[in-house]
Design an enzyme around this catalytic site. Structure first.
Site, mmCIF file in Angstrom:
data_model
loop_
_atom_site.group_PDB
_atom_site.id
_atom_site.type_symbol
_atom_site.label_atom_id
_atom_site.label_comp_id
_atom_site.label_asym_id
_atom_site.label_seq_id
_atom_site.Cartn_x
_atom_site.Cartn_y
_atom_site.Cartn_z
ATOM 1 N N GLU A 40 2.630 -2.651 -5.156
ATOM 2 C CA GLU A 40 2.542 -1.521 -4.897
ATOM 3 C C GLU A 40 3.458 -0.755 -3.839
ATOM 4 O O GLU A 40 3.812 0.310 -2.820
ATOM 5 C CB GLU A 40 1.040 -1.140 -3.522
ATOM 6 C CG GLU A 40 -0.334 -0.923 -4.879
ATOM 7 C CD GLU A 40 -1.330 -0.187 -3.513
ATOM 8 O OE1 GLU A 40 -1.015 0.292 -3.006
ATOM 9 O OE2 GLU A 40 -2.343 -0.527 -4.159
ATOM 10 N N ASP A 72 1.056 -1.322 -0.204
ATOM 11 C CA ASP A 72 -0.210 -0.346 0.093
ATOM 12 C C ASP A 72 1.092 1.445 0.080
ATOM 13 O O ASP A 72 0.307 2.049 0.648
ATOM 14 C CB ASP A 72 -0.568 -0.034 1.137
ATOM 15 C CG ASP A 72 -1.777 0.855 0.903
ATOM 16 O OD1 ASP A 72 -2.415 1.417 0.305
ATOM 17 O OD2 ASP A 72 -2.777 0.947 2.226
ATOM 18 N N ASP A 77 -0.923 -9.684 -5.455
ATOM 19 C CA ASP A 77 -2.735 -9.079 -5.804
ATOM 20 C C ASP A 77 -3.575 -9.328 -6.447
ATOM 21 O O ASP A 77 -3.130 -8.764 -8.175
ATOM 22 C CB ASP A 77 -2.140 -8.040 -4.448
ATOM 23 C CG ASP A 77 -3.644 -6.571 -4.753
ATOM 24 O OD1 ASP A 77 -4.692 -7.505 -4.932
ATOM 25 O OD2 ASP A 77 -3.579 -5.618 -4.694
#
EC number: 3.1.4.-
Length: 362
Positions: free
Chosen positions: A152, A122, A262
């Site tokens: 990310e 994140d 992901d």
């Protein structure tokens, strides 16, 4: 980065969206920053001032008011944080995390076990970024996996890793905006080659990162990706999944193939794609669908996004294809990481990480 069953009403609507508004805005920030070659924080300022309309925000950025007062209001580019995370010796901030047992240490040393971590960290959430980066990196230092798959990643985060993890070789899927990375422990994993496979119709800068390596005499093909986000991009996400599975099938038969990342997948989407090929398994399913590590994106347990709806999804997945001569490498266990809040009151990421141990049959 980045619902399943949700509660009724607004919670059900949250699942249909598949991703909260704040996440969509972060993606807009990345797109803006890529076009304008500016910092993500600058992108956020201009987008917010222009009601999150991309064209208006870009016009405002490239054609600012000429008045001195207006120029003074223009946000300065935020420099990269000066504090770097040391991957090699930092203590974990999670006091309840169990440490690797001596037997597991021995197994890693004698080559009978192979470990990996996959985690969407994140990086697009700039709040408490340094503290959260330290939290993630403390887990990496604690478990010292042979391979780390990250999604990310942003340039400042990459700098943390690159400058302080000299025991790992880092391969990235890009160097600007946000991207994936694969980290290989130099003492155990020998890099042979690498490649990036573009997703031709992505709207979110996504691709497939592949590396070919050797571990304890075993040939491995390792892959990671961050598949297209949100419910509205399910068709593109399924196309990307098909590309991933095709690439796994095309790898040399002598190689063990592992994809970890992901996926943003809902189970129904995998079904709509025809399921996984017969020779590729979902590691969580292969291990008997253990409940303790089913959901890697859980807004009931993880408060980072501030979502009131209780939404649980298995976004982060590991796919495994054994080598033609089966039995050399076998998945053994799967656990979640990052379940404890840091001192800042937040979790390291809005996703839990996955720690997977595999046995190497010598």
């Amino acid at each position: 980065m980045e619902l399943g069953s949700c509660l009724e009403g607004g919670r059900e609507a949250a699942e249909e969206e598949g991703e909260p508004e704040v996440k969509k805005r972060r993606l807009l920030c990345v797109e803006f920053a890529s076009v304008a070659s500016c910092d993500a924080a600058v992108a956020q300022c201009f987008l917010a001032e222009n009601d999150w309309e991309m064209e208006r925000a870009l016009n405002s950025y490239f054609e600012p008011p000429v008045e001195e007062s207006a120029l003074e209001r223009r946000p300065e580019t935020i420099s990269e944080p000066k504090t770097y995370v040391d991957l090699t010796n930092e203590e974990t901030t999670d006091s309840t995390t169990s440490k690797i047992s001596p037997s597991e240490d021995t197994q890693q040393e004698n080559g009978s076990m192979f470990s990996l971590i996959t985690w969407n960290i994140d990086g697009l959430d700039l709040n408490n970024l340094s503290e959260r980066a330290r939290g993630v990196c403390s887990y990496l230092a604690l478990y010292s996996p042979d391979v780390i798959f990250l999604q990310e990643v942003i340039p400042p985060y990459y700098s943390y890793l690159k400058k302080r993890s000299s025991n790992y070789e880092i391969i990235t899927g890009h160097e600007e905006g946000y991207f994936t990375a694969i980290m290989l422990k130099k003492s155990r994993v020998k890099l042979k080659s690498q490649e990036i496979i573009p997703f031709p119709s992505t709207k979110m800068m996504r691709n497939l990162l592949c590396v070919h390596v050797n571990v304890s005499g075993n040939e491995l093909c390792l892959m990671t990706s961050h598949l297209e986000s949100t419910r509205g991009h399910a068709a593109e996400r399924m196309n990307q999944l098909k590309m991933v599975l095709k690439k796994m099938q095309e790898a040399p038969e002598s190689a063990t193939v592992i994809f970890a990342g992901d996926t943003n997948l809902r189970d129904r989407e995998v079904t709509r794609c025809g399921g996984l090929p017969n020779n590729i398994v979902d590691v969580w399913e292969f291990l008997g669908k253990p409940k303790h590590c089913q959901y890697t994106w859980d807004t009931q347990m993880n408060s980072n996004l501030g979502i009131t709806a209780a939404c649980k999804l298995r976004f982060d997945r590991i796919f495994f294809r054994a080598a033609a001569e089966e039995g050399h490498i076998i998945p053994r266990s799967l656990d979640l990481l990052g379940l404890e809040k840091l001192d800042c009151g937040r979790f390291p990421s809005d996703h839990w990480g996955l720690l997977c141990n595999l046995d190497i049959i010598l």
